[in-house]
Design a protein around this motif. Structure first.
Motif, short mmCIF file in Angstrom:
data_model
loop_
_atom_site.label_atom_id
_atom_site.label_comp_id
_atom_site.label_asym_id
_atom_site.label_seq_id
_atom_site.Cartn_x
_atom_site.Cartn_y
_atom_site.Cartn_z
N ILE A 101 62.88 -82.41 9.51
CA ILE A 101 62.56 -83.45 10.48
C ILE A 101 61.82 -82.88 11.69
N LYS A 102 62.12 -81.63 12.04
CA LYS A 102 61.44 -80.95 13.15
C LYS A 102 60.68 -79.72 12.66
N GLY A 103 60.31 -79.73 11.40
CA GLY A 103 59.57 -78.60 10.86
C GLY A 103 60.43 -77.36 10.76
N ILE A 104 59.85 -76.21 11.08
CA ILE A 104 60.59 -74.95 10.94
C ILE A 104 61.71 -74.83 11.97
N LYS A 105 61.65 -75.61 13.03
CA LYS A 105 62.71 -75.56 14.02
C LYS A 105 64.04 -76.07 13.46
N SER A 106 63.98 -77.04 12.58
CA SER A 106 65.20 -77.56 11.95
C SER A 106 65.50 -76.84 10.64
N SER A 107 64.47 -76.60 9.81
CA SER A 107 64.72 -75.91 8.54
C SER A 107 65.21 -74.48 8.77
N GLY A 108 64.77 -73.87 9.87
CA GLY A 108 65.22 -72.52 10.19
C GLY A 108 66.72 -72.42 10.41
N LYS A 109 67.33 -73.53 10.82
CA LYS A 109 68.80 -73.54 11.01
C LYS A 109 69.51 -73.77 9.67
N VAL A 110 68.90 -74.60 8.82
CA VAL A 110 69.52 -74.93 7.54
C VAL A 110 69.58 -73.72 6.62
N VAL A 111 68.56 -72.85 6.68
CA VAL A 111 68.49 -71.73 5.74
C VAL A 111 69.58 -70.69 5.98
N TYR A 112 70.24 -70.74 7.13
CA TYR A 112 71.36 -69.81 7.32
C TYR A 112 72.41 -70.02 6.22
N PHE A 113 72.53 -71.26 5.76
CA PHE A 113 73.46 -71.53 4.66
C PHE A 113 72.76 -71.52 3.31
N THR A 114 71.65 -72.27 3.20
CA THR A 114 71.02 -72.45 1.88
C THR A 114 70.46 -71.15 1.30
N ALA A 115 70.05 -70.21 2.16
CA ALA A 115 69.48 -68.96 1.66
C ALA A 115 70.55 -67.92 1.35
N THR A 116 71.74 -68.07 1.91
CA THR A 116 72.79 -67.06 1.71
C THR A 116 73.82 -67.47 0.67
#
Length: 608
Positions: free
Chosen positions: A224-239
């Motif tokens: 919704i806010k580009g990398i500013k929001s996806s950057g927070k989500v990846v802390y979980f989805t990437a690990t």
């Protein structure tokens, strides 16, 4: 080798965001690189190509092809802070390659979203106890059985229940009929509700459509806010996928029969003589290019939001090692549990190993069903499948939104959320035909044609464009502006890879892919000729912009044909670092106005 220059913190100017910190950037790269192919494609290829022999070829092709191309793509995206289309300001003649990457990502985002929906459906189904594919329930037909069906032909009468009636049946009168396992029928009949052929479209399978909708909503919310929001989500989805793989690995190696599965994977039954076969090296190089997502636009997009002085060389080494290491570890996890399944059924492991969808949604669920507390392991596995697919989907959509933002900054600069939501909705609508009863045939068609040799051509054109036309020396100078001066020995290997090894590997893959093409089928249903022709059109779609764009630019340029060609092979005035503070003398406005056109003859550094 000199030390890196002091980092200069990029400011958010020109309405372009930057990563909040290095961790979010690395996790996003990691989530994009580690995809479903690492989990369900790599283990099968390893088994197929001689076990340890394939792993050796896989690691060698990483060093000679994967890392150099990943480094190249990271560098060009970070240097100009632009998406996959605008990076071709370096070679305007080949800007169609960037457009092709966008179309390629569009195709990926459509059918990848459907695969995420498959994983989401199985995740929800896994909360049932017993698991819904543990037996032949209401959705099954008469061919559903854990074991081959054996009938008895007595005096011309075929009996199915002769054992229950205490009737002896001579061996010569027994008729063995191959049966479908409950997990296979659950996939075909309950999940897909698959029709007999691609020509029998049928209605939308609504439970898949709802999962597709939920997946699209989650993607839109994360972006919704580009990398500013996806950057927070990846802390979980990437690990989480790494945690899940380790948990499944620990459980798998403790099972009876796990050793047999691992031996088939990379153990004592590995066939190192396979290294003499070209097919092994071709499969290894192809898997390397695909698993690192080279030339699909995502890597350039993610790198474009990075700090100008970020050491992308170090990032390249880290991500490539993590990606290939994940594939190898996932293979141990998969084969240890398949080995247990082989031991339980007392059948050869070759009879339980499948490729792609068959491994993820048939063979592995059946193996999980044989474990104690099977519901728990199934929930973990399918949530991992869902998260891995979702993480890759984030970047596929980000490629499209970034390209729109770069192309029309005045129109979309304040409408980032609308762009993300709109693209997610578009992917949902375009994905609906793929969740009809004939949807799996369309997914197979798009997967086989849209993402096979097309990405190899895009990678080859990217390699040629930046190394041969833009020029190796100019490229190295650009990279040294970001990471500092390096010795000539440092660049010797990269030049060898960029100018010789990588193009040769990509060319060999392309020739082999075209040569080894076979008629497509799924579940025994052969795809008709019109579907194959349509698949060829899908494959051509990302390639059409290359000659079309080149022709348009040549027509619009001034001078004779030779002058037009030289002009379009020369970097445009807009090719430079985004911020003035990073441009230095090489890209100052005065220098850009007086820069010389590149020589078209091959120079000593290998550039044109």
């Amino acid at each position: 080798m000199s030390t890196d220059p002091p980092a200069v913190k990029s400011r958010e100017v020109h309405e372009r965001a930057n990563w909040t910190n290095k961790t979010e950037y690395l996790l996003s790269l990691m989530g994009y690189a580690v995809g479903l192919g690492n989990i369900w494609r790599f283990p099968y290829l390893t088994y197929k190509n001689g076990g340890g022999a394939f792993v050796i070829a896989y690691l060698i092709t990483l060093l000679l092809c994967g890392i150099p191309l990943y480094f190249l793509e990271s560098a060009i995206g970070q240097f100009c802070s632009q998406g996959p289309v605008n990076v071709w300001r370096a070679v305007p003649l080949l800007q169609g390659v960037g457009v092709g990457m966008i179309l390629f990502s569009t195709l990926l985002s459509i059918y990848y979203n459907v695969i995420v929906a498959y994983g989401l459906f199985y995740f929800f189904s896994s909360f049932q106890s017993p698991l819904p594919w543990s037996g032949c329930f209401s959705w099954a037909d008469k061919n559903c059985s854990d074991k081959p069906l054996v009938y008895c032909n007595l005096s011309g009468v075929v009996m199915t229940n002769w054992t229950q009636e205490n009737i002896s049946c001579p061996s010569s009168s027994k008729i063995s009929v191959p049966a479908q396992s409950p997990s296979e029928q659950y996939w075909d009949h309950a999940t897909l509700q698959r029709s007999a052929s691609i020509e029998e479209t049928g209605p939308v399978v609504w439970h898949l459509a709802l999962c597709l909708l939920l997946s699209s909503i989650l993607v839109a919310a994360a972006l919704i806010k580009g990398i500013k929001s996806s950057g927070k989500v990846v802390y979980f989805t990437a690990t989480f996928p790494f945690v899940a793989i380790v948990i499944l690995l620990i459980r798998g190696v403790t099972l009876e029969g796990a050793r047999g599965g691992i031996e088939f994977y990379v153990g004592g039954r590995s066939n190192l003589t396979k290294l003499k076969e070209a097919a092994v090296w071709t499969d290894a190089a192809t898997q390397t290019v695909f698993s690192l997502s080279i030339a699909s636009g995502g890597l350039v997009t993610l790198a474009s939001y990075g700090d100008f002085h970020n050491n992308m060389f170090r990032d390249t080494i880290v991500i490539c090692i993590v990606n290939h290491g994940t594939s190898i570890i996932a293979g141990f996890s998969i084969f240890s549990i398949l080995g247990h399944m082989s031991h339980t059924y007392n059948i050869p492991i070759g009879d339980v190993v499948k490729d792609g969808f068959g491994l993820a949604f048939i063979a592995y669920p059946e193996a999980l069903n044989k474990l104690p507390v099977s519901t728990l392991w199934s929930v973990i596995f399918f949530f991992m499948i869902f998260v891995v697919g979702l993480d890759s989907q984030f970047t596929h959509i980000e490629v499209l939104s970034t390209s729109l933002m770069d192309a029309f900054p005045k129109v979309f600069k304040s409408k980032r959320s609308y762009v993300s939501v709109g693209l997610a909705c578009l992917c949902f609508l375009l994905g609906l035909p793929l969740v009809t009863k004939a949807g799996i045939y369309w997914v197979t068609l798009m997967d086989s044609f849209g993402t096979s040799w097309v990405i190899i051509i895009l990678a080859l054109m990217e390699n040629i464009g930046f190394c041969f036309i833009y020029g190796g020396s100019r490229l190295i100078e650009d990279i040294e502006m970001m990471i500092g001066k390096k010795s000539r020995w440092f660049w010797l290997l990269w030049k060898a890879c960029w100018f010789f090894i990588s193009p040769c590997v990509l060319g060999a893959i392309l020739v082999w892919s075209l040569k080894s093409f076979r008629p497509l089928s799924y579940g025994g249903a052969q795809l008709p000729s019109w579907a194959v022709a349509l698949g060829s059109c899908i494959a051509a779609l990302p390639l059409i912009p290359m000659p079309v764009t080149a022709a348009i630019k040549l027509v619009g340029a001034e001078g004779n044909l030779w002058k037009r060609l030289k002009s379009l092979c020369s970097p445009s005035e807009e090719w430079h670092p985004l911020l003035d503070v990073h441009r230095g003398e090489r890209y100052s406005e005065e220098r850009c106005r007086t820069k010389d056109a590149p020589q078209i003859l091959l120079q000593s550094d290998g550039s044109l």
